[in-house]
Scaffold this motif. Structure first.
Motif, PDB file in Angstrom:
ATOM      1  N   ILE A 151       0.765  -1.229  -0.032  1.00 47.39           N
ATOM      2  CA  ILE A 151      -0.011   0.133   0.071  1.00 47.39           C
ATOM      3  C   ILE A 151       0.729   1.145   0.054  1.00 47.39           C
ATOM      4  O   ILE A 151       0.680   2.295  -0.882  1.00 47.39           O
ATOM      5  CB  ILE A 151      -1.010  -0.205   1.193  1.00 47.39           C
ATOM      6  CG1 ILE A 151      -1.793  -1.277   1.071  1.00 47.39           C
ATOM      7  CG2 ILE A 151      -1.755   1.368   1.273  1.00 47.39           C
ATOM      8  CD1 ILE A 151      -2.742  -1.667   2.320  1.00 47.39           C
ATOM      9  N   GLU A 154       2.679   1.579  -3.411  1.00 47.67           N
ATOM     10  CA  GLU A 154       1.705   2.223  -4.611  1.00 47.67           C
ATOM     11  C   GLU A 154       1.342   3.442  -4.529  1.00 47.67           C
ATOM     12  O   GLU A 154       1.391   4.086  -5.470  1.00 47.67           O
ATOM     13  CB  GLU A 154       0.598   0.998  -4.358  1.00 47.67           C
ATOM     14  CG  GLU A 154      -0.256   1.474  -5.807  1.00 47.67           C
ATOM     15  CD  GLU A 154      -1.526   0.621  -5.784  1.00 47.67           C
ATOM     16  OE1 GLU A 154      -2.071   0.078  -4.726  1.00 47.67           O
ATOM     17  OE2 GLU A 154      -2.133   0.501  -6.864  1.00 47.67           O
ATOM     18  N   ASN A 155       1.367   3.867  -3.246  1.00 46.79           N
ATOM     19  CA  ASN A 155       1.195   5.359  -2.942  1.00 46.79           C
ATOM     20  C   ASN A 155       2.174   6.069  -3.239  1.00 46.79           C
ATOM     21  O   ASN A 155       2.180   7.304  -4.283  1.00 46.79           O
ATOM     22  CB  ASN A 155       0.787   5.657  -1.639  1.00 46.79           C
ATOM     23  CG  ASN A 155      -0.425   5.266  -1.092  1.00 46.79           C
ATOM     24  OD1 ASN A 155      -1.242   5.105  -2.155  1.00 46.79           O
ATOM     25  ND2 ASN A 155      -1.024   5.032   0.135  1.00 46.79           N
ATOM     26  N   LYS A 158       2.492   6.332  -7.034  1.00 47.59           N
ATOM     27  CA  LYS A 158       1.452   7.398  -7.393  1.00 47.59           C
ATOM     28  C   LYS A 158       1.895   8.765  -7.447  1.00 47.59           C
ATOM     29  O   LYS A 158       1.798   9.685  -7.945  1.00 47.59           O
ATOM     30  CB  LYS A 158       0.158   7.148  -6.731  1.00 47.59           C
ATOM     31  CG  LYS A 158      -0.808   6.407  -7.335  1.00 47.59           C
ATOM     32  CD  LYS A 158      -1.922   6.151  -6.624  1.00 47.59           C
ATOM     33  CE  LYS A 158      -2.796   4.810  -7.346  1.00 47.59           C
ATOM     34  NZ  LYS A 158      -3.657   4.416  -6.291  1.00 47.59           N
ATOM     35  N   PHE A 165       3.708  -0.008 -10.523  1.00 52.94           N
ATOM     36  CA  PHE A 165       3.367  -0.758  -9.540  1.00 52.94           C
ATOM     37  C   PHE A 165       2.784  -2.229  -9.796  1.00 52.94           C
ATOM     38  O   PHE A 165       1.744  -2.196 -10.377  1.00 52.94           O
ATOM     39  CB  PHE A 165       2.963  -0.155  -8.442  1.00 52.94           C
ATOM     40  CG  PHE A 165       2.507  -1.092  -7.114  1.00 52.94           C
ATOM     41  CD1 PHE A 165       3.325  -1.281  -6.297  1.00 52.94           C
ATOM     42  CD2 PHE A 165       1.094  -1.666  -6.898  1.00 52.94           C
ATOM     43  CE1 PHE A 165       3.081  -2.140  -5.325  1.00 52.94           C
ATOM     44  CE2 PHE A 165       1.111  -2.473  -5.958  1.00 52.94           C
ATOM     45  CZ  PHE A 165       1.921  -2.974  -4.999  1.00 52.94           C
TER      46      PHE A 165
END
Lengths: 268, 221
Positions: A151, A154-155, A158, A165
């Motif tokens: 998590i 992935e953030n 971004k 990812f």
């Protein structure tokens, strides 16, 4: 005479129906078995030895808990994405599955105080030329779907606005893809990274850096409303640290000094 | 024993995200069908060609595609080829895996349809002065596709459902991938899975109805 029979019947009926009011803690003690959800694809927390027997920190932790309860432990192998369905459908009593204690998840299950803390490490394919966390910018990176580090990573991808990812279903798939060069780098707990790099099953990879993510505290979990059992689990975690068993297990499976489970300036 | 309170609101808030995923799912399924039909026609022609090598390729393809799980076909496209340094992205691996599977089933489907067309049709074409290729392309092939069309919609539905296997190769933009990720974040497994199931059902149903309407317009006389 008749009244006493009736009274006896009433007492018997009460005795028989009373287990219905028992909570999970009573149920476990009565059944004589503690069923733990453990992820066996997450060395050194959980894996299988040459005889296919479950081993690891989480396995030992579950055995300790069962011993404290005076029951037999049953290790139920549960991949990461299936931890909650396993609990909700009543296949397990408690998750000893390196589960990050996020607030989002605490809306669904009851979390204990942390029983383990992970630091995050960057492992890269040697051909990718990645030497630090920042080098991952713009590359193809991946992690195990749904984990704390997945998590966060992935953030981060971004936020960088470039690169890709990929979440894989198991830790083994992540390191397989990394070793094949399908992934340039991954972020995983440092324990997993060390164990996979040293294990030799995945050639061409090395741990290159620490990832600047917060420490990942993981908790035991059970049903949200099982306060009695949650109380017991919290005390159990506390006792594991007090008695030195936590440090002992850490030395056995990870090595070195066990990280503190306490957050400074916080009461819990 | 089922100890769970449903938070439907939370799931419904994620609906737009899931619908974006459904678009990707449909896109993969449609592309895999287009590629699958093209490959299946080629495989059917291979079988008819009389060449041992081409016939062998077609027979092997059909055998492997029909008799091994779609999960392995997709997994092999990603990790299997990856072993040999051929890197397909999750999207491509999923597409290749499903198209491979589709082609195998559709080739069998076409073979059956071909058997339903009498030899005399092609012979009549030849007697009108067509080459055998022309007779196949203009007379046999259209009739074959007509017979095979409705059974092929089954394969289309199957292709939509097969896209959900993409999660095993790191696919996170289709409906299954997005659902899995939402689930991992919040642990609201049952709401998200139920919602995804409804969306899959609706897509599959819509495709079946559209195919039926199309067939009714095209093939009735």
């Amino acid at each position: 005479m008749k009244t006493s029979v009736l009274a006896f019947g009433l007492v018997a009926a009460t005795a028989l129906t009373s287990p219905a009011h028992a909570d999970k803690l009573d149920d476990i003690i009565a059944s004589g078995t503690l069923r733990c959800a453990v992820v066996l694809d997450f060395p050194p927390m959980g894996s299988r030895d040459e005889n296919n027997e479950p081993i690891g920190f989480d396995v030992d932790y579950c055995n300790d808990l069962a011993k404290a309860l005076g029951v037999t432990a049953e290790i139920v192998e549960t991949p990461f994405p299936e931890r909650i369905p396993a609990l909700m459908s009543g296949r397990v009593d408690v998750g000893v599955a390196s589960t990050s204690d996020t607030l989002e998840r605490a809306k669904t299950v009851g979390m204990t105080v942390p029983y383990f803390a992970f630091e995050m490490a960057v492992t890269a394919n040697e051909k990718s030329g990645i030497k630090s966390f920042e080098d991952m910018k713009g590359k193809v990176v991946g992690a195990t779907a749904g984990t704390y580090e997945a998590i966060a990573l992935e953030n981060q991808v971004k936020a960088w606005g470039e690169g890709e990812f990929r979440p894989y279903q198991t830790q083994a798939d992540v390191f397989l893809a990394l070793s094949q060069g399908q992934l340039d780098a991954t972020v995983s707990t440092s324990t997993v990274a060390q164990s996979n790099v040293k294990g030799g099953k995945f050639p061409g990879i090395s741990v290159v850096d620490k990832a600047p993510f917060d420490i990942d505290y993981v908790a035991l979990f059970t049903n949200r409303e099982e306060y009695g059992f949650l109380d017991y689990l919290n005390l159990f975690v506390n006792q594991q640290v007090r008695t030195g068993r936590y440090a002992e297990l850490y030395e056995k499976w990870v090595g070195g000094e066990a990280p503190s489970l306490a957050v400074n300036g916080v009461y819990r | 024993m089922f100890n769970y309170t449903f938070h439907w609101n939370q799931a419904l808030r994620a609906l737009p995200q899931m619908l974006d995923g459904a678009v990707v799912t449909l896109q993969v399924a449609v592309l895999s069908m287009v590629i699958g039909v093209a490959c299946a026609i080629a495989l059917t022609v291979f079988r008819l060609s009389g060449s041992r090598i081409l016939g062998g390729i077609a027979a092997t393809w059909v055998e492997v595609a029909r008799n091994t799980p779609a999960l392995f076909q997709i997994y092999m496209a990603h990790f299997g080829l990856g072993n040999f340094g051929i890197h397909l992205s999750p999207y491509t691996a999923l597409l290749v895996g499903i198209a491979f599977n589709n082609a195998g089933y559709l080739a069998e489907n076409f073979r059956g349809a071909l058997k339903a067309i009498p030899d005399t049709q092609a012979r009549a074409g030849r007697s009108l002065g067509m080459t055998s290729l022309q007779a196949f392309r203009l007379i046999v092939l259209p009739q074959m596709l007509r017979v095979a069309f409705l059974p092929a919609t089954n394969q289309m539905v199957w292709a939509i459902l097969m896209t959900s296997l993409g999660v095993t190769v790191g696919m996170n933009t289709d409906l299954a991938g997005i659902t899995q990720e939402l689930n991992a974040r919040s642990f609201r497994t049952f709401e998200f899975f139920a919602l995804a199931a409804v969306i899959y059902y609706l897509i599959a149903k819509a495709v079946t109805l559209a195919a039926r309407a199309f067939a009714w317009r095209m093939f009735r006389y």
